[in-house]
Design an enzyme around this catalytic site. Structure first.
Site, short mmCIF file in Angstrom:
data_model
loop_
_atom_site.label_atom_id
_atom_site.label_comp_id
_atom_site.label_asym_id
_atom_site.label_seq_id
_atom_site.Cartn_x
_atom_site.Cartn_y
_atom_site.Cartn_z
N SER A 216 0.77 -1.20 0.02
CA SER A 216 0.03 -0.09 -0.13
C SER A 216 0.92 0.99 0.00
CB SER A 216 -0.97 -0.06 1.37
OG SER A 216 -2.00 0.95 0.94
N GLU A 336 -9.10 -5.42 -4.29
CA GLU A 336 -8.83 -4.16 -3.69
C GLU A 336 -9.64 -3.03 -3.33
OE1 GLU A 336 -5.58 -3.84 -2.57
OE2 GLU A 336 -4.39 -4.88 -3.94
N HIS A 430 -7.86 -5.67 0.19
CA HIS A 430 -6.44 -4.75 0.42
C HIS A 430 -5.73 -5.19 1.56
CE1 HIS A 430 -3.78 -1.50 -0.43
NE2 HIS A 430 -4.08 -1.03 0.63
#
Length: 526
Positions: A216, A336, A430
């Site tokens: 990330s 995601e 995610h």
């Protein structure tokens, strides 16, 4: 939402662990002094935690590039994590095991399987995510012990976040010898990588075989470290998990733009934007500018194109081929974008297409084909993930293929989660990959770990550590992972129950988004 911090009895636990391992506690000399860690319960990994890599960025050093740590005499205990950097409590699933938040937070941790300093093992330097707003090395899911069992040294660092790490101000620019401001968090990361370059040999590591990897915002950071002249010569490989500094949604703004908006935000909250006044505030007071509360939208502080750490925008640096020319392995997860509405009709999806793409709606619908309501829901999830983070990762990968001059390996993580305390079953969300990479599946609360999860984690750890050792993820009995390029048909490794490398079936989708979003950005500029 809140961050859970386990600090009760923290000091007692730290003292107990130091006592437990005192008999065979490993001691290593660094450039600032000796540190004494401890040995894992199986006797295989030497562990050092909370090692300072820079001076505390407090007082006049607030909003300054990281400065060298002071030398110490004697031997410093390195048996417990240092404090996490100042941040609001915004993520439920971030569970910290450290003393709490503090401005004095620039420490790193080392997990080494080396028996002596002559081992020359490859090194993997981890950069955590959290939107450049939150995060800490002390999360159990990021503990490096299990990954180190694969024959690599694992290092992780705390770095400044949010307003403490990325505040831009014309007075800061004026006092800077480089005429720059912002990006202190990225400079912290670079300082930690520099520390590794200077000291890791004494821990049994090879300073000429360093891999940086992150997820990330950590993956955004990896792409930025590759672009920066300050760091790009300090590592030999890079891994990005879900993110790249190529986002049309969250672009790095220029220093000039931020010199206007950042002080305005401070003026709104504190009634002053004078740098001396802001430095005089307590850390807890400064944190208010990024802390959510009723009726208040917190400020947003991200990296900027400062002219120093980043001389140009990250995409421009890659386009000119000025980034680090190192092998890259990068990709993202299948879901995601999370979970949209429980139901979605084709008509509603068409409305979204018209709203977001106007005259190009038909091209969008061709890229995200959906003829049934179920397909529309799946397409909406895909579009949300692309808009959030997948597209920026794709652009980074494509840019490095074009000008990086080194092998690139792309993956797609697809094993649906069995579910846990924070996420429903059936998605590959995610940050889902972190526990698989580190071999820490048992750290995830409420997750019933399946045999396929153990197998997937073993496969991923093997690919990641093979890449750290050789610049190529392949080896042993692992399914062949082909390089990602035009000559090979743009091969993508699909990480699921039966890992397989095959040609990218979605290339047309990302080519459309690149064209459409590029045009919308140009229109906005005019």
């Amino acid at each position: 939402m809140r961050v859970v911090l386990i600090s009760a009895a923290f000091a007692c636990l730290a003292m107990a662990s130091a006592t437990l391992f005192a008999a065979d506690a490993p001691t290593v000399k660094t450039d600032k002094g000796k540190v004494q860690g401890y040995v894992s319960t199986d006797g295989q990994i030497r562990i050092f935690k909370g090692v300072p890599y820079a001076a505390p960025p407090v007082g006049p050093l607030r909003w300054k590039p990281p400065q060298p740590a002071a030398k110490w005499s004697g031997t410093k205990a390195a048996t417990s994590y240092g404090s996490h950097c100042m941040q609001p409590d915004i993520y439920d699933d971030m569970i910290f095991h450290d003393p709490g938040r503090s401005e004095d937070c620039l420490t790193l941790n080392i997990w080494s399987p080396a028996k002596d300093k002559h081992a020359k093992l490859p090194v993997m330097v981890w950069i955590y995510g959290g939107g450049f707003t939150a995060g800490s090395t002390s999360e159990a899911r990021q503990d490096g012990e299990n990954l180190a069992h694969k024959g690599v040294i694992v290092v992780s660092m705390n770095y400044r976040l949010n307003v403490f790490g990325f505040f831009v101000h014309p007075e800061l620019t004026a006092e800077s010898p480089q005429h720059a401001s912002g990006n202190y968090g990225l400079m912290d990361q670079a300082a930690a990588i520099q520390w590794v370059h200077q000291n890791i040999k004494n821990f049994g590591g090879d300073p000429d075989k360093v891999t940086i990897f992150g997820e990330s915002a950590g993956s955004f950071s990896v792409s930025a470290q590759m672009a920066s002249p300050m760091a790009k010569d300090l590592f030999q490989r890079a891994i990005g998990e879900s993110g790249g500094a190529f986002s049309q949604r969250e672009p790095f703004k220029t220093r000039e733009q931020r010199e206007k908006t950042d002080p305005e935000r401070m003026q709104q909250v504190f009634g002053t934007s004078k740098l001396s006044d802001l430095r005089a505030l307590s850390a807890e007071d400064v944190l208010k500018v990024v802390t959510p509360r009723p009726g208040f939208v917190p400020g947003h502080f991200w990296p900027d194109v400062d002219g120093y750490f980043l001389p140009e925008s990250v995409p421009a640096i890659y386009a000119a081929g000025k980034q680090a020319h190192v092998p890259l392995m990068a990709g993202w997860n299948a879901d995601e974008g999370g979970i949209p509405e429980k139901t979605l009709t084709v008509a509603e999806f068409h409305e979204t297409a018209q709203k977001d793409f106007g005259a190009q709606a038909d091209k969008f619908l061709a890229a995200y084909a959906a003829t049934t309501d179920d397909e529309a829901l799946r397409a909406a999830k895909d579009y949300a993930g692309d808009h959030f983070i997948a597209f920026s990762t794709w652009r980074w990968i494509e840019a490095h293929v074009a000008t990086g001059g080194q092998p690139v390996y792309r993956y797609h993580f697809e094993l649906p989660s069995p579910g846990d305390k924070f996420h429903p079953a059936g998605t590959t969300f995610h940050s889902d990959d972190i526990e698989y990479v580190f071999g820490n599946l048992d750290s995830r609360q409420g997750m019933t770990v399946r045999p396929e999860d153990r197998k997937m984690s073993e496969v991923i750890q093997s690919y990641w550590t093979n890449f750290a050792k050789t610049g190529d993820p392949n080896g042993g009995d692992l399914p062949k992972w082909a390089t990602y390029n035009a000559a090979g048909g743009w091969q993508v490794m699909h990480l699921n129950e039966t890992p397989e490398s095959r040609s990218d079936a979605l290339r047309a989708r990302y080519a459309f988004l690149a064209q459409a979003w590029s045009e919308s950005t140009e229109d906005a500029a005019h």
